[in-house]
Design a protein around this motif. Structure first.
Motif, PDB file in Angstrom:
ATOM      1  N   ALA A 265       0.833  -1.104  -0.182  1.00 13.99           N
ATOM      2  CA  ALA A 265       0.047  -0.066  -0.075  1.00 13.99           C
ATOM      3  C   ALA A 265       0.741   1.222   0.076  1.00 13.99           C
ATOM      4  CB  ALA A 265      -0.920   0.103   1.140  1.00 13.99           C
ATOM      5  N   LEU A 266       2.029   1.243   0.149  1.00 14.25           N
ATOM      6  CA  LEU A 266       2.938   2.162   0.187  1.00 14.25           C
ATOM      7  C   LEU A 266       3.654   2.577  -1.064  1.00 14.25           C
ATOM      8  CD1 LEU A 266       5.077   1.900   3.628  1.00 14.25           C
ATOM      9  CD2 LEU A 266       3.431   3.607   3.086  1.00 14.25           C
ATOM     10  N   PRO A 267       3.508   3.750  -1.544  1.00 19.34           N
ATOM     11  CA  PRO A 267       4.245   4.006  -3.070  1.00 19.34           C
ATOM     12  C   PRO A 267       5.744   3.552  -3.014  1.00 19.34           C
ATOM     13  CG  PRO A 267       2.931   5.826  -2.215  1.00 19.34           C
ATOM     14  CD  PRO A 267       3.018   4.939  -0.977  1.00 19.34           C
ATOM     15  N   GLN A 268       6.240   2.838  -4.229  1.00 18.52           N
ATOM     16  CA  GLN A 268       7.570   2.453  -4.306  1.00 18.52           C
ATOM     17  C   GLN A 268       8.052   1.488  -3.265  1.00 18.52           C
ATOM     18  OE1 GLN A 268       6.760   5.962  -5.540  1.00 18.52           O
ATOM     19  NE2 GLN A 268       6.853   4.535  -7.828  1.00 18.52           N
ATOM     20  N   VAL A 269       7.123   0.638  -2.696  1.00 22.08           N
ATOM     21  CA  VAL A 269       7.517  -0.351  -1.705  1.00 22.08           C
ATOM     22  C   VAL A 269       6.907  -1.595  -2.258  1.00 22.08           C
ATOM     23  CG1 VAL A 269       7.642  -1.387   0.663  1.00 22.08           C
ATOM     24  CG2 VAL A 269       7.920   1.330  -0.055  1.00 22.08           C
ATOM     25  N   VAL A 270       7.778  -2.671  -2.418  1.00 22.31           N
ATOM     26  CA  VAL A 270       7.161  -3.749  -2.942  1.00 22.31           C
ATOM     27  C   VAL A 270       7.997  -4.884  -2.070  1.00 22.31           C
ATOM     28  CG1 VAL A 270       6.784  -3.245  -5.210  1.00 22.31           C
ATOM     29  CG2 VAL A 270       9.011  -4.311  -4.686  1.00 22.31           C
ATOM     30  N   ALA A 271       7.183  -6.067  -2.041  1.00 18.69           N
ATOM     31  CA  ALA A 271       7.949  -7.280  -1.231  1.00 18.69           C
ATOM     32  C   ALA A 271       7.749  -8.633  -1.904  1.00 18.69           C
ATOM     33  CB  ALA A 271       6.891  -7.542  -0.149  1.00 18.69           C
ATOM     34  N   VAL A 272       9.037  -9.413  -1.980  1.00 21.72           N
ATOM     35  CA  VAL A 272       8.947 -10.717  -2.576  1.00 21.72           C
ATOM     36  C   VAL A 272       9.588 -11.878  -1.412  1.00 21.72           C
ATOM     37  CG1 VAL A 272       9.494  -9.463  -4.704  1.00 21.72           C
ATOM     38  CG2 VAL A 272      11.485 -10.039  -3.306  1.00 21.72           C
ATOM     39  N   GLY A 273       9.105 -12.919  -1.988  1.00 21.12           N
ATOM     40  CA  GLY A 273       9.807 -14.274  -1.339  1.00 21.12           C
ATOM     41  C   GLY A 273       8.839 -14.525  -0.024  1.00 21.12           C
ATOM     42  N   ASP A 274       9.527 -15.114   0.817  1.00 28.55           N
ATOM     43  CA  ASP A 274       8.919 -15.733   2.204  1.00 28.55           C
ATOM     44  C   ASP A 274       8.332 -14.781   2.826  1.00 28.55           C
ATOM     45  OD1 ASP A 274      10.004 -17.971   1.089  1.00 28.55           O
ATOM     46  OD2 ASP A 274      11.536 -18.478   2.728  1.00 28.55           O
ATOM     47  N   VAL A 275       8.545 -13.454   3.036  1.00 25.36           N
ATOM     48  CA  VAL A 275       8.013 -12.604   3.579  1.00 25.36           C
ATOM     49  C   VAL A 275       6.817 -11.805   2.996  1.00 25.36           C
ATOM     50  CG1 VAL A 275       9.128 -10.506   2.894  1.00 25.36           C
ATOM     51  CG2 VAL A 275       8.635 -10.596   5.288  1.00 25.36           C
ATOM     52  N   ALA A 276       6.481 -12.134   1.801  1.00 24.00           N
ATOM     53  CA  ALA A 276       5.465 -11.502   1.032  1.00 24.00           C
ATOM     54  C   ALA A 276       4.309 -12.259   1.206  1.00 24.00           C
ATOM     55  CB  ALA A 276       6.116 -11.089  -0.517  1.00 24.00           C
ATOM     56  N   CYS A 277       3.457 -11.723   1.566  1.00 22.23           N
ATOM     57  CA  CYS A 277       1.629 -12.445   1.344  1.00 22.23           C
ATOM     58  C   CYS A 277       1.383 -11.652   0.113  1.00 22.23           C
ATOM     59  CB  CYS A 277       0.918 -12.012   2.526  1.00 22.23           C
ATOM     60  SG  CYS A 277      -0.472 -12.886   2.553  1.00 22.23           S
ATOM     61  N   VAL A 278       1.439 -12.511  -1.054  1.00 23.39           N
ATOM     62  CA  VAL A 278       1.002 -11.858  -2.432  1.00 23.39           C
ATOM     63  C   VAL A 278      -0.438 -12.480  -2.833  1.00 23.39           C
ATOM     64  CG1 VAL A 278       1.436 -11.809  -4.930  1.00 23.39           C
ATOM     65  CG2 VAL A 278       3.429 -11.929  -3.217  1.00 23.39           C
ATOM     66  N   GLY A 279      -1.343 -11.384  -2.806  1.00 25.99           N
ATOM     67  CA  GLY A 279      -2.855 -11.781  -3.281  1.00 25.99           C
ATOM     68  C   GLY A 279      -3.177 -12.696  -2.266  1.00 25.99           C
ATOM     69  N   GLY A 280      -2.938 -12.400  -0.832  1.00 23.05           N
ATOM     70  CA  GLY A 280      -3.524 -13.451  -0.030  1.00 23.05           C
ATOM     71  C   GLY A 280      -3.149 -14.787   0.286  1.00 23.05           C
ATOM     72  N   THR A 281      -1.817 -14.837  -0.382  1.00 22.69           N
ATOM     73  CA  THR A 281      -1.071 -15.924  -0.130  1.00 22.69           C
ATOM     74  C   THR A 281       0.464 -15.959   0.182  1.00 22.69           C
ATOM     75  OG1 THR A 281      -2.601 -17.421  -1.437  1.00 22.69           O
ATOM     76  CG2 THR A 281      -0.605 -18.421  -1.011  1.00 22.69           C
ATOM     77  N   ARG A 282       0.862 -16.457   1.293  1.00 19.52           N
ATOM     78  CA  ARG A 282       2.335 -16.578   1.304  1.00 19.52           C
ATOM     79  C   ARG A 282       2.950 -17.980   1.054  1.00 19.52           C
ATOM     80  NH1 ARG A 282       6.549 -17.035   5.239  1.00 19.52           N
ATOM     81  NH2 ARG A 282       4.889 -17.833   6.875  1.00 19.52           N
ATOM     82  N   ALA A 283       3.920 -18.033   0.386  1.00 22.74           N
ATOM     83  CA  ALA A 283       4.311 -19.185  -0.379  1.00 22.74           C
ATOM     84  C   ALA A 283       5.689 -19.366   0.104  1.00 22.74           C
ATOM     85  CB  ALA A 283       4.124 -19.559  -1.569  1.00 22.74           C
ATOM     86  N   GLU A 284       6.492 -20.257   0.919  1.00 22.65           N
ATOM     87  CA  GLU A 284       7.674 -20.406   1.190  1.00 22.65           C
ATOM     88  C   GLU A 284       8.418 -21.298   0.159  1.00 22.65           C
ATOM     89  OE1 GLU A 284       8.393 -21.110   5.606  1.00 22.65           O
ATOM     90  OE2 GLU A 284       6.939 -19.627   5.993  1.00 22.65           O
TER      91      GLU A 284
END
Length: 396
Positions: A265-284
């Motif tokens: 939700a913050l501009p110019q901030v993205v998350a990837v990998g084990d820490v990221a809950c992408v579209g409602g799913t966090r996949a390790e």
């Protein structure tokens, strides 16, 4: 953007750095990592590295040539302490601050621990330093090893310890190992792999505590039994590393909440990998960590979500000489049908097998043991089906 900071010198962090340069970003690139090591491959830690078949040089994900080409400033062995989104700075534990225009969060996850696991002989297996310490103990001679948790890390570690000649017991609170991932029918096959590998499997009971004064001597179970132990390996999952983001106004719930393109939700901030809950799913999984950065970086550079990171989930595991591969989205109630190969006394027969999970006449997931080529064909079918479903959804 003049500066992009990647917080996490991890697999996903490295792939994000590669994508930034590949997608044309030529500004200042800073990579912050809490470990003193450059990015390394984690899957071999519980397998070839633990058994001594691979040394640390084979774990490295970069070499001097690539490091030079990335032209990044590496800040290793220092934790990020906070993200000041308003001031556009990353605060570090050693007091330094990194001024930045864009941030890629790739801080991964940490192994969950048990109360009392500070006793000597109690290990987790998540980092290179974890693996070094465990490998050193395992080389001292035959011992009694108790692995708490029958998930993939626990199963792989148990397999490695057994191959080294140790007496191994796996404790799993669920009725079978890997039930959430594979369902009861195929989880029973994995239980058979443990038995075939000479490992004792204790299921349906939890751990109430660890015994010992300075060093561990046993594991107390909730059913009243005590398992003697010289080494205990705790493999009960991982917790996403988000504590440093408290107060940043980022939405945190089992990871950093992102849209389908890894954008927060913050501009110019993205998350990837084990820490990221992408579209409602966090996949390790390794594949998520390597696939998400492409979309994340595209969206970071665009300043909005222009690409999604959705893909058919895929993971693999090596246990007791068998290669297990799984792809898709299984749900409770899916029917399971073995379409190639067969089972023998509940375990994979020679040559392995391929199983399909089916719902309403369509395949939702595939599982293979030692059938790599048929599995890859089935995985491609799943990917095509998922792509066609996305097109239909977009048209509606």
């Amino acid at each position: 953007m003049r500066t992009v900071t990647i917080v996490g010198a991890s697999l996903s962090g490295l792939y994000a750095a590669r994508e930034l340069r590949a997608q044309g970003y030529d500004g200042r690139l800073v990579i912050v990592g809490d470990e003193p090591h450059h990015p390394y491959d984690r899957p071999p830690l519980s397998k070839d590295f633990l058994t001594g078949r691979a040394d640390e040089t084979r774990l490295a994900l970069t070499d001097t040539e690539e490091t030079t080409e990335l032209d990044a400033q590496w800040i290793l062995g220092v934790r990020a302490r906070a993200l000041d989104a308003r001031g556009r700075t990353v605060l570090l534990d050693d007091g330094r601050t990194v001024s930045t225009d864009g941030v890629v969060i790739a801080t991964g996850a940490s192994a969950r621990r048990l109360p009392g696991d500070t006793l000597a002989g109690v290990h987790t297996l998540r980092t290179l330093d974890d693996a070094r310490a465990l490998r050193e103990e395992l080389t001292r001679g035959p011992c009694r090893v108790v692995v708490i948790g029958g998930g993939f890390i626990g199963a792989e570690t148990a397999s490695s310890c057994s191959s080294l000649g140790h007496r191994v017991t796996v404790v799993e609170a669920a009725p079978l190992p890997l039930v959430p991932q594979l369902g009861a029918e195929m989880a029973a096959v994995c239980a058979a792999l443990h038995r075939g590998g000479g490992v004792d499997l204790v299921t349906g009971t939890g751990v109430s505590g660890l015994r010992g004064t300075s060093a561990v001597t046993g594991v107390d179970l909730t059913d009243g039994r005590t398992l003697p132990a010289d080494i205990v390996i705790v493999g009960i999952g991982a917790t996403p590393n988000t504590a440093w983001l408290a107060g940043s106004s980022l939405a945190l719930h089992d990871g950093v909440l992102c849209d389908d393109g890894c954008a927060t939700a913050l501009p110019q901030v993205v998350a990837v990998g084990d820490v990221a809950c992408v579209g409602g799913t966090r996949a390790e999984h390794w594949t998520s960590a390597t696939q998400q950065p492409r979309a994340a970086v595209a969206n970071l550079l665009a300043g909005r979500t222009v690409e999604t990171a959705t893909a058919v989930p895929y993971f693999w595991s090596d246990q007791y000489g068998a290669r297990i591969q799984f792809a898709g989205r299984r749900a409770d109630g899916d029917a399971v049908r073995i379409t190639e190969g067969e089972l023998s006394d509940g375990a994979p027969a020679e040559g392995g097998f391929l199983a399909r999970y089916e719902r309403d006449g369509r395949t939702t997931a595939v599982l293979a043991v030692d059938r790599p080529r048929p599995f890859m064909r089935a995985r491609r079918e799943l990917a095509r089906g998922a792509g066609e479903e996305q097109v239909r959804s977009a048209a509606r």
